[in-house]
Design a protein around this motif. Structure first.
Motif, PDB file in Angstrom:
ATOM      1  N   ASP A 148       0.818  -1.216   0.000  1.00  0.00           N
ATOM      2  CA  ASP A 148       0.000   0.000   0.000  1.00  0.00           C
ATOM      3  C   ASP A 148       0.852   1.267   0.000  1.00  0.00           C
ATOM      4  OD1 ASP A 148      -2.330  -1.451  -0.011  1.00  0.00           O
ATOM      5  OD2 ASP A 148      -2.534  -1.451   2.186  1.00  0.00           O
ATOM      6  N   ASP A 149       2.136   1.143   0.341  1.00  0.00           N
ATOM      7  CA  ASP A 149       3.023   2.307   0.307  1.00  0.00           C
ATOM      8  C   ASP A 149       3.350   2.743  -1.119  1.00  0.00           C
ATOM      9  OD1 ASP A 149       3.371   2.585   3.111  1.00  0.00           O
ATOM     10  OD2 ASP A 149       4.760   0.885   3.101  1.00  0.00           O
ATOM     11  N   PHE A 150       3.084   1.865  -2.071  1.00  0.00           N
ATOM     12  CA  PHE A 150       3.445   2.133  -3.463  1.00  0.00           C
ATOM     13  C   PHE A 150       2.196   2.460  -4.282  1.00  0.00           C
ATOM     14  CE2 PHE A 150       6.697  -0.554  -1.642  1.00  0.00           C
ATOM     15  CZ  PHE A 150       7.880   0.050  -2.071  1.00  0.00           C
ATOM     16  N   PRO A 151       2.354   3.270  -5.333  1.00  0.00           N
ATOM     17  CA  PRO A 151       1.183   3.667  -6.138  1.00  0.00           C
ATOM     18  C   PRO A 151       0.621   2.505  -6.951  1.00  0.00           C
ATOM     19  CG  PRO A 151       3.221   4.452  -7.156  1.00  0.00           C
ATOM     20  CD  PRO A 151       3.600   3.892  -5.816  1.00  0.00           C
ATOM     21  N   LYS A 152      -0.655   2.577  -7.240  1.00  0.00           N
ATOM     22  CA  LYS A 152      -1.294   1.577  -8.084  1.00  0.00           C
ATOM     23  C   LYS A 152      -0.869   1.769  -9.534  1.00  0.00           C
ATOM     24  CE  LYS A 152      -5.473   1.083  -5.236  1.00  0.00           C
ATOM     25  NZ  LYS A 152      -6.955   1.210  -5.224  1.00  0.00           N
ATOM     26  N   GLU A 153      -1.006   0.695 -10.302  1.00  0.00           N
ATOM     27  CA  GLU A 153      -0.729   0.775 -11.737  1.00  0.00           C
ATOM     28  C   GLU A 153      -1.930   1.412 -12.457  1.00  0.00           C
ATOM     29  OE1 GLU A 153       2.022   0.193 -13.155  1.00  0.00           O
ATOM     30  OE2 GLU A 153       3.118  -0.893 -11.606  1.00  0.00           O
ATOM     31  N   PRO A 154      -1.694   2.182 -13.508  1.00  0.00           N
ATOM     32  CA  PRO A 154      -0.382   2.501 -14.088  1.00  0.00           C
ATOM     33  C   PRO A 154       0.340   3.559 -13.250  1.00  0.00           C
ATOM     34  CG  PRO A 154      -2.106   3.620 -15.312  1.00  0.00           C
ATOM     35  CD  PRO A 154      -2.814   2.765 -14.303  1.00  0.00           C
ATOM     36  N   MET A 155       1.625   3.346 -13.050  1.00  0.00           N
ATOM     37  CA  MET A 155       2.427   4.237 -12.218  1.00  0.00           C
ATOM     38  C   MET A 155       2.943   5.405 -13.056  1.00  0.00           C
ATOM     39  SD  MET A 155       5.572   3.222  -9.675  1.00  0.00           S
ATOM     40  CE  MET A 155       6.878   3.206 -10.907  1.00  0.00           C
ATOM     41  N   ALA A 156       2.973   6.593 -12.458  1.00  0.00           N
ATOM     42  CA  ALA A 156       3.468   7.784 -13.154  1.00  0.00           C
ATOM     43  C   ALA A 156       4.962   7.626 -13.476  1.00  0.00           C
ATOM     44  CB  ALA A 156       3.249   9.016 -12.284  1.00  0.00           C
ATOM     45  N   PRO A 157       5.442   8.255 -14.552  1.00  0.00           N
ATOM     46  CA  PRO A 157       6.844   8.102 -14.938  1.00  0.00           C
ATOM     47  C   PRO A 157       7.820   8.794 -14.002  1.00  0.00           C
ATOM     48  CG  PRO A 157       5.747   9.669 -16.375  1.00  0.00           C
ATOM     49  CD  PRO A 157       4.681   9.047 -15.531  1.00  0.00           C
TER      50      PRO A 157
END
Length: 638
Positions: A516-525
């Motif tokens: 949950d600490d990481f963004p969901k896909e699609p991830m920004a560049p």
């Protein structure tokens, strides 16, 4: 009898008083200072440590146990004001009882050789006071528009010795009684250090220096010989003290006169030819300086053979490989099999199909252990390292981290070349990998090896390494409670492909990361927590007491050097045209400086975009950009 005329070392020691100025932001007496003081104690009866600012309790205990007297004062006035405080503390009646007074400070590493050897040499010199090095006069002002701040010939003040006849003189005492605190470093140098030698010589005292400046005058007749020739003085003339500034923020200054290799030459010489503990320098630098400064000063770039290999010592070695794309399995396999057969391989993926393909394609390789792990489709390679492969960093000495990177925001060939660069600089061949392992074994302070930062196409990261990730980096820096200086120009593994010691990265793993600490896909560049972690890696490594370095096989280094020269050539062309001396340079200085500052301020907002166009744009864009610059200059002239 003749024996009665011999003065023992112990008796000589009783004659000297040393006033040692100390400053450190947090009041920590670091190990290099402890070593200096311990060596100073061998030649001086009494040492007074004058602390400008604060002193930690632990450091205070060390100084007292060493037998030093301590004076803690407000951090005003730099060295000369601190020495004045030390003289006042001892009192002139007490000072005059000593045969010699030593004034020194914590601005040096060393001594590389026993100080007694220096005093043995200087005891044969007929002089009233002396220093380690002498600076020749230069027709140059330290403070702009102040003719009284011109650089006179003087003994440099980091180590000065005064004999009894000077100590008993009214002139010497008057200097200190009338001393005014310098509020800036420039005033300290201009009004105190530079003038002190001439003041005493005008009073009739003679001076000398341990290093003969005349030997270096032909090399640098109009510059600071003692600084720019430090490596020659230390190796040839056995100068025992090394200025710290050589290893920190003076790389640009050194390169204004020389190729810039003095700091690295000195460090290698210390390591191989002296008994001075090299680790004292590394410990201080890594605790107090930015990694980019250390890398620049010591040229931390390793170009390793890719076809010649020494005997590779076995160690607990692992590869963490995050994979997602089934079509890249053969490309990844050719890099994976460069690892020694005794390495453990961890294949991590969020794609069941990809894991199945890798199990099939790697089953006949030389490795005894290949582990396959499934992860959530979130966080990509960073969550593979920090969550799925977290235990690997605690169980292995050395870890190589790679992944099948596709930068979909860029053209296919751009993405392919970026991937090839980072992978070839990491796993070029079996021989290259063996040389990397040997390097870690040889260089005990090396914590992370990573590919050189690329500069082509859209990748103009050099000079703006933080990008849009500064806020996230600052949050991580505080969350991890890092003690080393924060920096924007981080020496980061762009692409998240690198070699690292397990112990060097564990601080980052102490935080219990979740998907949950990481963004969901699609991830920004760019601009996500993943991009901030990528840039915080080197700060974590440095905080653990290790340095970060670029590493490349010779073939890649050749291409890289050519590309950098090409980029710099075109960049210089722009600067020469944009900032070249023009007729309006003859205007009044104030107007010229105003226009120049305006040009810089206007230029800085689009310089990266401009630099990319000038370097990599097509001919039409190149000429169009140059036309805009020339038009801008014309408008400024009007």
């Amino acid at each position: 009898m003749q024996e009665n005329n011999i003065v023992s070392i112990d008796e000589k020691t009783q004659e000297k008083l040393a006033l040692f100025v100390f400053w450190e932001k947090n009041g920590i007496v670091r190990d290099y200072v402890k070593f200096y003081l311990e060596e100073l104690k061998k030649i001086a009866k009494d040492i007074v440590v004058i602390v400008n600012g604060i002193l930690s309790e632990k450091s205070k205990c060390f100084l007292k146990n060493l037998g030093c007297e301590i004076v803690v004062r407000e951090n005003i006035g730099f060295d000369f004001s601190a020495w004045k405080a030390g003289l006042c503390y001892k009192g002139w009646d007490e000072v005059e009882k000593y045969q010699e007074l030593i004034l020194c400070n914590c601005s040096c590493y060393g001594p590389l050789y026993p100080l007694s050897e220096v005093f043995d040499v200087m005891n044969l010199r007929r002089c009233d006071f002396w220093g380690m090095t002498r600076q020749e006069s230069i027709d140059e002002k330290i403070i702009r528009n102040d003719p009284d701040s011109v650089i006179l010939e003087h003994l440099q003040s980091y180590f000065l010795v005064f004999r009894k006849n000077v100590l008993k003189s009214s002139k010497f005492r008057n200097w200190w009684d009338n001393l005014v605190d310098a509020l800036t470093w420039q005033k300290e140098v201009a009004y105190h250090e530079v003038r002190f030698t001439k003041y005493l010589e005008d009073a009739g005292f003679t001076s000398s220096s341990y290093i003969d400046t005349n030997d270096y005058y032909e090399l640098l007749p109009h510059a600071h010989q003692s600084y720019y020739c430090s490596d020659i003085q230390i190796i040839k003339d056995k100068l025992p003290l090394v200025k710290r500034k050589l290893f920190i923020d003076e790389n640009h200054r050194m390169q204004s006169k020389r190729l810039g290799g003095a700091a690295r030459t000195i460090l290698e010489y210390i390591k191989k030819q002296t008994k001075y503990p090299e680790e004292l320098i590394w410990q201080d630098l890594l605790a107090t300086r930015k990694m980019s400064e250390i890398k620049d000063a010591l040229h931390l770039n390793y170009i390793l053979p890719s076809d010649i290999e020494d005997v590779v010592p076995k160690c607990k070695l692992a590869l963490i490989c995050y994979v997602y794309y089934p079509d890249m399995v053969e490309e990844m396999k050719k890099y994976i099999i460069t690892l020694p057969k005794w390495a453990d391989i961890y294949i991590i993926s969020s794609n069941d199909k990809t894991l199945k393909i890798y199990k099939d394609r790697l089953k006949n390789t030389q490795f005894k252990e290949i582990f396959f792990r499934k992860k959530e489709n979130r966080g990509r390679d960073l969550s593979a390292y920090l969550i799925s492969g977290r235990d690997v960093f605690f169980n292995y000495e050395l870890i190589c981290c790679i992944h099948d990177k596709k930068s979909k925001q860029n053209d296919g060939i751009v993405s392919k070349d970026f991937f090839s660069h980072i992978m070839q600089c990491t796993l070029y061949s079996k021989e290259y990998v063996g040389n990397i392992i040997n390097l870690f074994n040889k260089e005990k302070f090396c914590g992370m090896l990573l590919p050189p930062t690329v500069y082509f196409g859209p990748y103009t990261t050099l000079g703006r390494e933080c990008g849009s990730n500064e806020q996230n980096m600052v949050r991580l820096y505080k969350k991890l409670e890092l003690n080393i200086p924060f920096e924007k120009n981080t020496v980061a593994p762009f692409g998240s492909v690198f070699w690292v010691r397990g112990v060097a990265i564990r601080r980052l793993l102490e935080f219990n990361w979740t998907y949950d600490d990481f963004p969901k896909e699609p991830m920004a560049p760019d601009g996500t927590i993943s991009h901030a972690i990528e840039r915080i890696f080197p700060l974590v490594v440095q905080n653990s007491g290790y340095y970060v370095s670029w590493c490349s096989p010779a073939d890649c280094a050749s291409l890289y050097m050519n590309n950098y020269a090409y980029m710099l050539r075109d960049y210089n062309k722009v600067l020469y045209e944009f900032f070249a001396p023009l007729p309006w340079i003859k205007m009044k200085d104030r107007l010229y400086r105003t226009l120049l500052n305006l040009k810089f301020n206007r230029y800085k907002y689009f310089k990266y975009k401009l630099l990319s166009k000038i370097t990599f744009g097509n001919r039409k864009k190149r000429y169009k950009t140059k036309y805009k610059l020339l038009k801008f200059i014309k408008n400024e002239r009007q």
